[in-house]
Motif scaffolding. Structure first.
Motif, PDB file in Angstrom:
ATOM      1  N   PRO A  92     -23.480 -33.538 -36.215  1.00  0.00           N
ATOM      2  CA  PRO A  92     -22.213 -33.020 -36.726  1.00  0.00           C
ATOM      3  C   PRO A  92     -21.791 -33.805 -37.967  1.00  0.00           C
ATOM      4  O   PRO A  92     -22.051 -35.004 -38.065  1.00  0.00           O
ATOM      5  N   CYS A  97     -17.792 -31.927 -26.372  1.00  0.00           N
ATOM      6  CA  CYS A  97     -19.201 -32.273 -26.587  1.00  0.00           C
ATOM      7  C   CYS A  97     -19.873 -32.662 -25.264  1.00  0.00           C
ATOM      8  O   CYS A  97     -19.504 -33.666 -24.654  1.00  0.00           O
ATOM      9  N   PRO A  98     -20.865 -31.897 -24.823  1.00  0.00           N
ATOM     10  CA  PRO A  98     -21.514 -32.196 -23.541  1.00  0.00           C
ATOM     11  C   PRO A  98     -22.331 -33.484 -23.570  1.00  0.00           C
ATOM     12  O   PRO A  98     -22.651 -34.037 -22.522  1.00  0.00           O
ATOM     13  N   GLN A  99     -22.670 -33.938 -24.760  1.00  0.00           N
ATOM     14  CA  GLN A  99     -23.472 -35.173 -24.884  1.00  0.00           C
ATOM     15  C   GLN A  99     -22.601 -36.418 -25.078  1.00  0.00           C
ATOM     16  O   GLN A  99     -23.117 -37.540 -25.111  1.00  0.00           O
ATOM     17  N   VAL A 108     -21.106 -37.560 -27.733  1.00  0.00           N
ATOM     18  CA  VAL A 108     -21.566 -38.331 -28.893  1.00  0.00           C
ATOM     19  C   VAL A 108     -20.558 -38.301 -30.053  1.00  0.00           C
ATOM     20  O   VAL A 108     -20.850 -38.780 -31.144  1.00  0.00           O
ATOM     21  N   ILE A 109     -19.371 -37.724 -29.814  1.00  0.00           N
ATOM     22  CA  ILE A 109     -18.321 -37.771 -30.828  1.00  0.00           C
ATOM     23  C   ILE A 109     -17.255 -38.755 -30.348  1.00  0.00           C
ATOM     24  O   ILE A 109     -16.794 -38.687 -29.204  1.00  0.00           O
ATOM     25  N   CYS A 113     -27.031 -35.986 -30.635  1.00  0.00           N
ATOM     26  CA  CYS A 113     -26.613 -34.589 -30.813  1.00  0.00           C
ATOM     27  C   CYS A 113     -27.792 -33.662 -30.534  1.00  0.00           C
ATOM     28  O   CYS A 113     -28.895 -33.884 -31.028  1.00  0.00           O
ATOM     29  N   THR A 114     -27.528 -32.607 -29.762  1.00  0.00           N
ATOM     30  CA  THR A 114     -28.574 -31.640 -29.451  1.00  0.00           C
ATOM     31  C   THR A 114     -28.439 -30.353 -30.269  1.00  0.00           C
ATOM     32  O   THR A 114     -29.250 -29.442 -30.138  1.00  0.00           O
ATOM     33  N   GLY A 115     -27.365 -30.261 -31.061  1.00  0.00           N
ATOM     34  CA  GLY A 115     -27.181 -29.080 -31.905  1.00  0.00           C
ATOM     35  C   GLY A 115     -26.601 -27.878 -31.181  1.00  0.00           C
ATOM     36  O   GLY A 115     -26.739 -26.748 -31.654  1.00  0.00           O
ATOM     37  N   CYS A 116     -25.900 -28.090 -30.073  1.00  0.00           N
ATOM     38  CA  CYS A 116     -25.367 -26.955 -29.297  1.00  0.00           C
ATOM     39  C   CYS A 116     -24.215 -26.240 -30.018  1.00  0.00           C
ATOM     40  O   CYS A 116     -23.893 -25.108 -29.708  1.00  0.00           O
ATOM     41  N   LYS A 117     -23.555 -26.920 -30.930  1.00  0.00           N
ATOM     42  CA  LYS A 117     -22.457 -26.385 -31.762  1.00  0.00           C
ATOM     43  C   LYS A 117     -21.138 -26.198 -31.001  1.00  0.00           C
ATOM     44  O   LYS A 117     -20.205 -25.570 -31.523  1.00  0.00           O
ATOM     45  N   ASP A 118     -21.017 -26.681 -29.794  1.00  0.00           N
ATOM     46  CA  ASP A 118     -19.753 -26.565 -29.061  1.00  0.00           C
ATOM     47  C   ASP A 118     -18.609 -27.193 -29.855  1.00  0.00           C
ATOM     48  O   ASP A 118     -17.491 -26.678 -29.866  1.00  0.00           O
ATOM     49  N   CYS A 119     -18.886 -28.303 -30.508  1.00  0.00           N
ATOM     50  CA  CYS A 119     -17.841 -28.988 -31.281  1.00  0.00           C
ATOM     51  C   CYS A 119     -17.365 -28.102 -32.430  1.00  0.00           C
ATOM     52  O   CYS A 119     -16.171 -28.010 -32.706  1.00  0.00           O
ATOM     53  N   VAL A 159     -21.927 -28.423 -38.153  1.00  0.00           N
ATOM     54  CA  VAL A 159     -23.133 -28.961 -37.500  1.00  0.00           C
ATOM     55  C   VAL A 159     -24.311 -28.650 -38.409  1.00  0.00           C
ATOM     56  O   VAL A 159     -24.560 -27.492 -38.744  1.00  0.00           O
TER      57      VAL A 159
HETATM   58  S1  SF4 Z   1     -23.501 -29.946 -31.687  1.00  0.00           S
HETATM   59 FE1  SF4 Z   1     -23.183 -30.198 -29.449  1.00  0.00          FE
HETATM   60  S2  SF4 Z   1     -24.214 -32.120 -28.939  1.00  0.00           S
HETATM   61 FE2  SF4 Z   1     -23.956 -32.090 -31.173  1.00  0.00          FE
HETATM   62  S3  SF4 Z   1     -22.028 -33.212 -31.510  1.00  0.00           S
HETATM   63 FE3  SF4 Z   1     -21.539 -31.014 -31.398  1.00  0.00          FE
HETATM   64  S4  SF4 Z   1     -20.992 -30.642 -29.248  1.00  0.00           S
HETATM   65 FE4  SF4 Z   1     -22.067 -32.621 -29.351  1.00  0.00          FE
END
Ligand code: SF4
Ligand code: SF4
Length: 95
Positions: A9, A26-28, A30-31, A52-58, A70
């Motif tokens: 991100p 963020c499920p990981q 990491v923010i 970051c796994t790139g899920c884009k939830d953030c 992201v």
């Molecule tokens: S893309 Fe997903 S894993 Fe990466 S910072 Fe955002 S929420 Fe977290």
């Protein structure tokens, strides 16, 4: 060739309003939340730099336009060159 995807991100700290939605979402985990304030007087979110796994939830949870993106890119690894280097290292001292 092997493609390795790298995601992270990018948070514009001056546009962040410190709502923490990205941190909670963020499920990981990491923010993180800065102890410092931006010029507008808000504490802001920032990326820890790893995981970051790139899920884009953030991205989808951030209510501030352009505050959070992201970025994703693919790193191509040349397997053939990798095997040649490995073979050279393995053969070293073996003759
Ligand atoms: S893309 Fe997903 S894993 Fe990466 S910072 Fe955002 S929420 Fe977290
Ligand atoms: S969701 Fe957006 S505005 Fe809220 S803390 Fe994260 S980056 Fe800042």
């Amino acid at each position: 060739m092997t493609n390795e995807e790298i995601s992270f991100p990018v948070i514009n700290q001056e546009l962040c309003k410190g709502c923490k939605r990205c941190i909670i979402g963020c499920p990981q985990h990491v923010i993180l939340f800065s102890e410092h304030m931006n010029d507008a007087g808000y504490q802001y979110a920032y990326y820890s730099g790893d995981g970051c796994t790139g899920c884009k939830d953030c991205y989808f949870t951030c209510p501030e336009p352009l505050a959070l993106e992201v970025h994703q890119y693919k790193k191509t690894i040349n397997d053939k060159v990798g095997k040649m280097i490995k073979a050279k290292v393995t053969n070293k001292g073996g003759n």
